[in-house]
Design a protein around this motif. Sequence first.
Motif: not given
Length: 325
Positions: A244-245, A287-288, A303-304, A309-312
Amino acid sequence: MEPLSLAPIPVFRRREYDGAALDERKLKRGLESGDTIRVASGSFVARDAWTALTPLQQHAVRVIEAGERAHGTILVTHWAAAATWSIDHIGSWPTRVDVRVPQASGGRSSGTFRRRAIGVDVPVVPWGRHFVTSPAQTVADLAAISSRTTSIILMDQARWARRPGGPLASVEEIACAIEGVRSGRARSRAYEALEASTDLSDSVRESQSRVLIIGLGFPKPELQRRFILPGGREAYPDFFWEQFNHAGEFDGIGKYFDSAFTRGRTPEEVLVAEKDRGDELRRLVGRLSRWRTPALKDPRILYDILSADGLISKYPRPRAGRIWE
């Protein structure tokens, strides 16, 4: 590394007067006003010095003072041993000092000591005129009675590669100590915690974050990935997901006040330097994500943050009140 045997703050002990008269009225006034704190029978410290210590250091002082006043030789174990080895955890420390005694002697405890009648034939290290369980034995003992998260944190602490003086214990040493745990169920839990532990976690909150991230269903992160920032400095974010970088960090406030981190700088200067570092790191990653302690107390917050930030995650958002132990 040697176990801590000297208190990090001045301790006033009655017995060191060798029979000389004490100013009991002055001591009583100090205790009544709160300026003086009793840490053990006959041992006192100044309140300002005491409150400047971490909970781990405070318990270490209690253990040292109990050892000073103990009759005969004692074997310090469990949480008391962890304090002397600077093995930290999340949560409160006990008020009594853990000592091991032979199984046949029983486990009766006093106001000072909590006697654990589980035998004394274990790896130990000299500690003044007493003994303390080895770091590997200490975390194995605690893993047998602790939650999964706490066990992993303790093993991370013992294995920590960047600890000043080097790691306290190896995987092999801890595994050998676990083998001696009498309960099969506790032994299995301890092995599982050891399998999930790492030598790359720099703090208890980083360890807690890692356990929670995986428990929430997010991909297992890489730890301490090295980045060269545009300004030439190195950066090692706590977590990184290459696919996911995406980098992630626990942002503890201790770095802004602890002298070990500030190194003569004001909190404001540390804050600016940390912001500049974060801005530079963002130029290298997609993303950071950053979070603080409240996100670890309520898993929905973490979790939110990560989801936004794009993690699944492979799991749905946790329900309110759910905590991973």
